[in-house]
Motif scaffolding. Structure first.
Motif, PDB file in Angstrom:
ATOM      1  N   UNK A 188      22.110  46.852 -69.001  1.00  0.00           N
ATOM      2  CA  UNK A 188      23.110  46.754 -69.758  1.00  0.00           C
ATOM      3  C   UNK A 188      24.467  46.023 -69.183  1.00  0.00           C
ATOM      4  N   UNK A 189      24.832  47.164 -68.133  1.00  0.00           N
ATOM      5  CA  UNK A 189      26.146  47.067 -67.417  1.00  0.00           C
ATOM      6  C   UNK A 189      26.185  46.504 -66.204  1.00  0.00           C
ATOM      7  N   UNK A 190      25.275  46.307 -65.466  1.00  0.00           N
ATOM      8  CA  UNK A 190      25.486  45.997 -63.901  1.00  0.00           C
ATOM      9  C   UNK A 190      25.150  44.384 -63.950  1.00  0.00           C
ATOM     10  N   UNK A 191      25.902  43.876 -63.133  1.00  0.00           N
ATOM     11  CA  UNK A 191      25.910  42.152 -63.250  1.00  0.00           C
ATOM     12  C   UNK A 191      26.417  41.836 -61.865  1.00  0.00           C
ATOM     13  N   UNK A 192      26.015  40.630 -61.315  1.00  0.00           N
ATOM     14  CA  UNK A 192      26.747  40.011 -60.128  1.00  0.00           C
ATOM     15  C   UNK A 192      28.095  40.081 -60.174  1.00  0.00           C
ATOM     16  N   UNK A 193      28.785  40.159 -58.908  1.00  0.00           N
ATOM     17  CA  UNK A 193      30.154  40.176 -58.780  1.00  0.00           C
ATOM     18  C   UNK A 193      30.859  41.409 -58.720  1.00  0.00           C
ATOM     19  N   UNK A 194      30.010  42.614 -58.967  1.00  0.00           N
ATOM     20  CA  UNK A 194      30.553  43.822 -59.004  1.00  0.00           C
ATOM     21  C   UNK A 194      30.337  44.480 -57.673  1.00  0.00           C
ATOM     22  N   UNK A 195      31.212  45.619 -57.172  1.00  0.00           N
ATOM     23  CA  UNK A 195      31.271  46.064 -56.142  1.00  0.00           C
ATOM     24  C   UNK A 195      30.177  47.400 -56.191  1.00  0.00           C
ATOM     25  N   UNK A 196      29.892  47.671 -54.637  1.00  0.00           N
ATOM     26  CA  UNK A 196      29.267  49.004 -54.591  1.00  0.00           C
ATOM     27  C   UNK A 196      29.666  49.421 -53.362  1.00  0.00           C
ATOM     28  N   UNK A 214      24.864  55.805 -54.373  1.00  0.00           N
ATOM     29  CA  UNK A 214      25.206  54.367 -54.444  1.00  0.00           C
ATOM     30  C   UNK A 214      26.129  54.193 -55.890  1.00  0.00           C
ATOM     31  N   UNK A 215      27.244  53.953 -55.686  1.00  0.00           N
ATOM     32  CA  UNK A 215      28.469  54.007 -56.506  1.00  0.00           C
ATOM     33  C   UNK A 215      28.627  52.432 -56.881  1.00  0.00           C
ATOM     34  N   UNK A 216      28.437  52.109 -58.388  1.00  0.00           N
ATOM     35  CA  UNK A 216      28.724  50.597 -58.774  1.00  0.00           C
ATOM     36  C   UNK A 216      29.804  50.623 -59.393  1.00  0.00           C
ATOM     37  N   UNK A 217      30.782  49.664 -59.343  1.00  0.00           N
ATOM     38  CA  UNK A 217      31.942  49.494 -59.740  1.00  0.00           C
ATOM     39  C   UNK A 217      32.638  48.291 -60.160  1.00  0.00           C
ATOM     40  N   UNK A 218      33.858  47.927 -60.950  1.00  0.00           N
ATOM     41  CA  UNK A 218      34.287  46.718 -61.249  1.00  0.00           C
ATOM     42  C   UNK A 218      35.890  46.846 -60.964  1.00  0.00           C
ATOM     43  N   UNK A 219      36.674  45.922 -61.515  1.00  0.00           N
ATOM     44  CA  UNK A 219      37.815  46.113 -61.391  1.00  0.00           C
ATOM     45  C   UNK A 219      38.693  47.104 -62.211  1.00  0.00           C
ATOM     46  N   UNK A 220      37.806  47.654 -63.160  1.00  0.00           N
ATOM     47  CA  UNK A 220      38.296  48.987 -63.987  1.00  0.00           C
ATOM     48  C   UNK A 220      37.975  50.095 -63.492  1.00  0.00           C
ATOM     49  N   UNK A 221      37.017  50.147 -62.279  1.00  0.00           N
ATOM     50  CA  UNK A 221      36.653  51.474 -61.686  1.00  0.00           C
ATOM     51  C   UNK A 221      35.275  51.712 -61.945  1.00  0.00           C
ATOM     52  N   UNK A 222      34.788  52.868 -61.966  1.00  0.00           N
ATOM     53  CA  UNK A 222      33.313  53.258 -61.846  1.00  0.00           C
ATOM     54  C   UNK A 222      32.564  52.863 -62.979  1.00  0.00           C
ATOM     55  N   UNK A 223      31.261  52.095 -62.567  1.00  0.00           N
ATOM     56  CA  UNK A 223      30.432  51.741 -63.752  1.00  0.00           C
ATOM     57  C   UNK A 223      29.218  52.662 -63.778  1.00  0.00           C
TER      58      UNK A 223
END
Length: 328
Positions: free
Chosen positions: A155-163, A178-187
């Motif tokens: 539901x939460x992970x998609x292209x464009x996000x950071x790791x 492995x930490x996944x995140x976007x501009x708001x922080x931790x996913x």
């Protein structure tokens, strides 16, 4: 004519220069991985990573010094972003690998009732799956941690996000996540998303404490606490309040409110009028919360109806229930 020729020449040179700049920007190399104390990233990348950097740096500053956690974030390094579906699939596979480490709590509810952050052990997903299969009596049991994590990642992970690659240490042993995140922080990260602390705003009061009425309209706070990230920020909050009205020496109204929320997971609280008499009123209440690797559910029984909460699965979770009394 000479002026026109000169103008065309300058226009051509400007266009060539613009095209070269665009190609250069499109082919910028990925930043070299740096640990948490190095800042070798280019300014644009630094801006995009600022939120997660703050969370990770705060984990090192505050989480590492929390004796209740006995866990240290040693360093972190940024990896290439998830550019395409194949990158997303690879990141999910890495997180869901049987050897990935996840915290598993035992008897967390006892610690929460005592207003203490519960202890946990670190197990691989394969080990935690075996542990959860031994505990299948709770309502809503998650078959294994990987099922819950996989559903959440879908539901939460998609292209464009950071790791980012995180290096942890506990009792002299190191492991990575492995930490996944976007501009708001931790996913999501197997450790960061499943480790928590509790900040109880009613440290001096027990959830079932009686409250003496001093006015015709009276509200008592039954419970109020924050679920906090390991880096110290608020992750969720649960509150239950009990209210009455009284007139001419008798209680006329008995009611309550319950609110609950949590990010990277779920939380809920329930309340119901339990007993109403002339001189006292009771409210039954329960709450539950869990990260993606756990679950909770409510049940109702008895006459008058009493609310109970059950939790299951691995990772972070908590529940509580009780009856609160207000009397004249």
């Amino acid at each position: 004519m000479k002026t026109l020729t000169t103008s065309l020449l300058w226009a051509a040179l400007a266009a060539a220069s613009l095209t070269a700049c665009q190609k250069e920007q499109q082919n910028l190399p990925e930043p070299v991985a740096q640990d948490g104390n190095a800042r070798g990233l280019n300014p644009l990348t630094q801006m995009g990573n600022a939120r997660i950097q703050g969370q990770l740096d705060s984990t090192i500053a505050f989480g590492n010094s929390n004796p209740a956690l006995n866990l240290k974030l040693v360093s972190y390094s940024f990896r290439a972003r998830l550019d395409k579906a194949a990158d997303v699939a690879a990141a999910k596979a890495r997180i869901l690998d049987a050897g990935s480490v996840i915290p598993v709590y035992n008897r967390a509810e006892d610690a929460l009732k005592a207003n203490r952050t519960p202890s946990f052990e670190l197990l691989t997903l394969q080990e935690s799956t075996a542990a959860s299969k031994q505990n299948t009596t709770a309502i809503g049991t998650v078959a294994d941690a990987r099922t819950g994590i996989s559903s959440y990642l879908d539901k939460m992970v998609q292209p464009g996000q950071g790791q980012a690659e995180l290096v942890w240490e506990r009792n002299g042993k190191r492991f990575t996540s492995l930490c996944l995140y976007n501009e708001k922080g931790l996913i999501y990260d197997n450790i960061l998303a499943n480790v928590f602390t509790i900040d109880n705003q009613l440290k001096s009061a027990a959830a079932g404490e009686q409250a003496k009425v001093t006015a015709s309209a009276f509200t008592a706070t039954v419970l109020s606490f924050d679920i906090k990230w390991v880096w110290g920020g608020q992750r969720g909050h649960i509150t239950v309040k009990h209210s009455i009205l009284y007139e001419s020496g008798r209680i006329t109204t008995n009611s309550g409110t319950a609110t609950a929320w949590m990010s990277v997971g779920s939380a809920d609280a329930r309340q119901r009028r339990y007993v109403l008499r002339n001189t006292y009123a009771q409210l039954t209440w329960a709450y539950g919360w869990a990260t993606p690797t756990g679950s909770f559910s409510f049940s109702y029984d008895g006459s008058p109806v009493k609310i109970s909460a059950s939790v299951s699965g691995v990772g972070s979770k908590g529940q509580g229930e009780g009856i609160h009394t207000i009397y004249l």
